[in-house]
Write a protein that holds these residues in place. Structure first.
Motif, short mmCIF file in Angstrom:
data_model
loop_
_atom_site.label_atom_id
_atom_site.label_comp_id
_atom_site.label_asym_id
_atom_site.label_seq_id
_atom_site.Cartn_x
_atom_site.Cartn_y
_atom_site.Cartn_z
N MET A 54 46.29 32.69 92.12
CA MET A 54 45.79 32.01 93.31
C MET A 54 45.14 30.67 92.96
SD MET A 54 46.10 33.70 96.22
CE MET A 54 44.68 33.35 97.24
N PRO A 92 46.69 39.08 98.79
CA PRO A 92 45.60 39.97 98.37
C PRO A 92 45.95 41.45 98.47
CG PRO A 92 44.77 38.29 99.85
CD PRO A 92 46.27 38.21 99.90
N GLY A 108 43.84 36.41 90.52
CA GLY A 108 43.01 35.23 90.69
C GLY A 108 43.61 34.01 90.00
N LEU A 163 36.74 32.91 90.85
CA LEU A 163 37.66 34.04 90.96
C LEU A 163 37.96 34.68 89.61
CD1 LEU A 163 40.18 32.64 93.59
CD2 LEU A 163 38.32 34.24 93.92
N ALA A 216 44.70 34.45 102.24
CA ALA A 216 43.32 34.79 101.89
C ALA A 216 42.63 35.52 103.03
CB ALA A 216 42.55 33.53 101.53
N PRO A 270 43.22 27.34 96.85
CA PRO A 270 42.61 27.99 98.00
C PRO A 270 41.54 27.10 98.63
CG PRO A 270 42.59 29.41 96.08
CD PRO A 270 43.05 28.09 95.63
N TRP A 289 37.68 35.63 97.86
CA TRP A 289 38.89 34.87 98.21
C TRP A 289 38.79 34.29 99.61
CZ3 TRP A 289 42.65 38.84 95.77
CH2 TRP A 289 43.07 38.36 94.54
N HIS A 308 36.55 31.39 99.85
CA HIS A 308 37.21 30.22 99.28
C HIS A 308 38.11 29.56 100.29
CE1 HIS A 308 36.94 28.70 95.28
NE2 HIS A 308 36.43 29.85 94.92
N SER A 309 38.89 30.40 100.93
CA SER A 309 39.86 29.85 101.87
C SER A 309 39.16 29.14 103.02
CB SER A 309 40.75 30.97 102.41
OG SER A 309 40.00 31.78 103.28
#
Lengths: 529, 226
Positions: A297, A478, A294, A322, B8, A305, A251, A254-255
């Motif tokens: 998100m 998260p 996931g 994810l 995140a 993300p 995650w 990804h961000s």
């Protein structure tokens, strides 16, 4: 009748409490849908069974106080309470000038030292699964995989075979047959799990919360006692935390827009989940929980993300990494292991599929392990019938006839599953403290009562922590993943399967995150780093 | 909307609370609704298809032996054997003879099940015992329309049997099924309680399987080993 009335009252009280909480300001004020979903997912999964377990534990522990036959004294419980309070307060108010790394190092070194002293002093006669697994490990080490595998004919033989592969067998091969080959590893792995808990908790709930989570998970009585056993609980908890760490890392990547790295880490997450599944059979629960979050998100968030990336479909990549990639990697690797005869062969799995569910799905059964084992496992194991279809029939019919009975069963089973601290007997069975005589009779009762009292304190803090979590103005997304995992696992166990408290061993680490959030939050006027 | 970047990385953000995210709620609500739908479908399937298991609550005890117990004490003994009050034991039936010395000669539970004339039916049940049953000791039998359709094979020690009887023809719109436990020359010394036998996963449904041609409508699966 009285028990039913008590549970009914507990249920009503919990409902009333949820409604009352929902009227307050905070996230729960967001609407009826929020309340309903939150109550269903976390309430049914963790809050309510924890509350029922807490009442059950308190009831037993308090009963011991007034029973002169039992060796536990008020002093024991007071001392336990004071020790726990001292640890929590010390962790929470650790002087900032001494530094965070110093605290972590001190906590880890002290815990490792104490646990090593414990495992080198006690002598444990192995019983039950532990004896079987260690015996099988020795066989595998001495005769090799091939020779031993040909003798595995029953489903449970294979289950033990799977479990020793990712932990006990490598240890036995590397360090030999003496108990220290696994006890030292247990101690180190337990400390590593606590360190992962600390690392997860800190960005979500602050340094104080992380410190409390660290010491609570290190000091949990059962995590100490379990160190002396060749068990799959200890590595199971570690692989659970490792999987969580990996999916959270995906995650984070990804961000930051590092999609390729995120995909790779997701694949690693799939493999870690496979190891978890081999070790503790909860891999699919982990995948399901992470997929739930996931999906939220990656699929539904209007702002996917990651930062804007021209020419790249962020939502597609997010969904892939994810949600889909872990499943694909897990499935492919799982099939490969089965073809290589390193997991239960597919044919045997299909034949025995549903056997466990068939044993534990009764509305009217108490879900106790002994009950299931004596009444089902032995006589059922030899019957060549299609257990999957029978299980489906039983589930469907049971649901159709007795929705009320299933609710009652859920509450009754919760008292078994959340009878935390009761495994002390299991871990201490036939244990002998050198020079102090065997731990049996009054002394064992005393250790058990202390362990149960610790569990009651832990569960109490956990229950209150949920209330705090629900009313926090801001909860990092998260941070719900460990809770979701715990909720899905608990709900599945309570509704479908047998309910040994050992399945919840990872609660000492996952629960510690939220206990830390409750007890280690920034004190009034204190500036957290 | 929550700030996903902050979520995140875990850093505190200024966004709204998690549970104010309507989209997350939609996903979670959909998951819950899907679960509820699945349960509802299962319930409907149970009611309308062959999945439905036999409900043992309506079954009545029959016994014979020393003393010929009257109806009421027999029902008391029979109910005492079951896992709980009748409302909580729909799909499992337990039978157990009293200790062989001076106890019941046999104990059975039976019921007439409604069936359509001209159709063929199958009956299946799992029988498992609380202790191994040796040959010539305790007998387990399934009667269909007053004829023996299956009985304990002469092999032991075993603890489980998968019984399947096919090609059952209704008699006057009904099929009478009887599950029986019988002691045969079983006189242990000193007297010990006879093993309990649990019948469960029982199903009675239409099927085209006629059973062996020209034979009594009996077909039993091989007994399982211990």
């Amino acid at each position: 009748m009285i028990q039913g009335a008590v549970y009914g009252l507990v249920f009503l009280a919990a409902t009333a409490y949820a409604v009352r909480t929902a009227r307050r300001q905070g996230p729960l004020a967001a609407g009826l849908m929020v309340r309903a979903v939150l109550f269903l997912v976390t309430g049914i999964g963790v809050f309510l069974p924890a509350l029922v377990g807490l009442l059950n534990l308190s009831n037993r522990t308090l009963a011991r106080l007034v029973n002169p036959e039992v060796a536990v004294t008020l002093g024991d419980l007071l001392l336990t309470t004071l020790a726990v309070a001292g640890l929590v307060l010390g962790a929470r108010h650790w002087p900032v000038r001494l530094g965070e790394p110093a605290f972590v190092a001190l906590a880890l070194v002290s815990a490792i030292g104490l646990k090593l002293a414990y495992v080198f002093v006690v002598h444990v006669e192995l019983v039950s699964d532990f004896a079987s697994m260690w015996g099988l490990t020795s066989l595998l080490a001495e005769h090799g995989l091939g020779a031993t595998r040909s003798s595995l004919t029953f489903f449970y033989h294979w289950a033990h075979f799977e479990r020793v592969l990712p932990y006990l067998l490598p240890l036995r091969l590397a360090f030999g047959p003496q108990p220290s080959s696994y006890t030292v590893a247990n101690v180190v792995l337990g400390a590593a799990s606590s360190l992962l808990v600390y690392r997860m908790t800190r960005p979500w709930f602050g340094a104080g919360a992380a410190r409390v989570a660290l010491v609570v998970s290190l000091a949990a009585v059962e995590t100490v006692l379990a160190s002396a056993i060749p068990t799959h609980d200890v590595p199971g908890a570690f692989y659970t935390l490792l999987s969580l760490t990996l999916v959270l890392a995906a995650w984070r990547l990804h961000s930051q827009g590092r999609y390729r790295a995120a995909l790779l880490v997701s694949a690693g997450f799939g493999l870690a989940v496979l190891v978890l599944d081999v070790q503790r059979t909860t891999g699919t629960v982990m995948l399901l929980s992470s997929a739930l979050l996931g999906l939220a998100m990656a699929f539904v968030e209007r702002r996917a993300p990651g930062p804007p990336a021209p020419g790249r479909n962020r939502q597609l990549v997010a969904t892939l990494s994810l949600v889909l990639i872990p499943w694909v990697v897990f499935g492919a690797a799982d099939q490969a292991l089965r073809r290589a005869a390193l997991r239960v062969p597919s044919a045997l799995l299909a034949r025995a599929g549903g056997l466990g569910l068939a044993a534990g799905t009764d509305s009217w059964g108490d879900g106790g392990y002994d009950y299931c084992f004596e009444n089902y496992t032995i006589p059922y194991n030899a019957l060549a019938v299609n257990w999957s279809s029978l299980t489906l029939a039983k589930l469907a019919t049971d649901t159709h006839h007795h929705p009320g009975a299933r609710v009652a069963s859920y509450l009754r089973k919760a008292t078994v599953l959340f009878d935390l601290g009761s495994q002390t007997y299991f871990y201490l069975n036939a244990a002998e403290l050198r020079g102090l005589g065997p731990v049996s009779g009054p002394r064992a009762d005393r250790v058990l009562a202390i362990s149960r009292w610790f569990s009651a304190l832990f569960l109490g803090a956990l229950v209150v922590a949920f209330r705090r979590l629900w009313t926090m103005p801001e909860v990092p997304l998260p941070s719900l993943l460990p809770l979701l995992y715990l909720a899905v696992l608990t709900a599945i166990l309570l509704f479908l399967a047998e309910v040994q408290p050992r399945y919840l061993y990872s609660i000492w680490y996952l629960g510690a995150i939220y206990v830390g959030a409750l007890l280690g939050g920034p004190a009034r006027g204190e500036a957290e780093s | 909307m929550p700030d996903v970047h902050d979520h995140a990385t875990g850093a505190p953000s200024e966004g709204r609370g998690l549970f104010r995210s309507a989209e997350l709620l939609v996903v979670l609500a959909a998951a819950v609704a899907a679960g509820a739908l699945l349960l509802a479908l299962l319930a409907v399937a149970a009611e309308r298809t062959d999945l439905l298991l036999l409900d043992f609550r309506e079954w009545r005890p029959v016994a014979s032996g020393v003393g010929e117990p009257s109806r009421s004490p027999l029902e008391g003994y029979f109910n005492g054997l079951q896992a709980g009050p009748p409302a909580r034991r729909p799909f499992r039936l337990t039978l157990q003879l009293e200790s062989a010395a001076g106890g019941l000669g046999f104990l059975a539970a039976e019921r007439e099940l409604p069936a359509a004339a001209g159709e063929l039916y199958c009956f299946r049940v799992l029988a498992s015992t609380s202790a191994p049953v040796t040959a010539g000791g305790l007998g387990i039998a399934v009667y269909v329309n007053d004829a023996v359709a299956w009985s304990t094979p002469l092999a032991g020690p075993v603890r489980g049997y998968a019984v399947a009887v096919s090609g059952i023809r209704p008699r006057r719109g009904k099929v009478k099924i009887r599950l029986e436990l019988r002691s045969s020359n079983w006189q242990p010394s000193p007297p010990v309680p006879a093993p309990a036998v649990r019948f469960e996963y029982a199903s009675f449904r239409r099927c085209e399987d006629r059973g062996p041609e020209g034979q009594a409508p009996v077909r039993a699966a091989a007994p399982g080993a211990r």
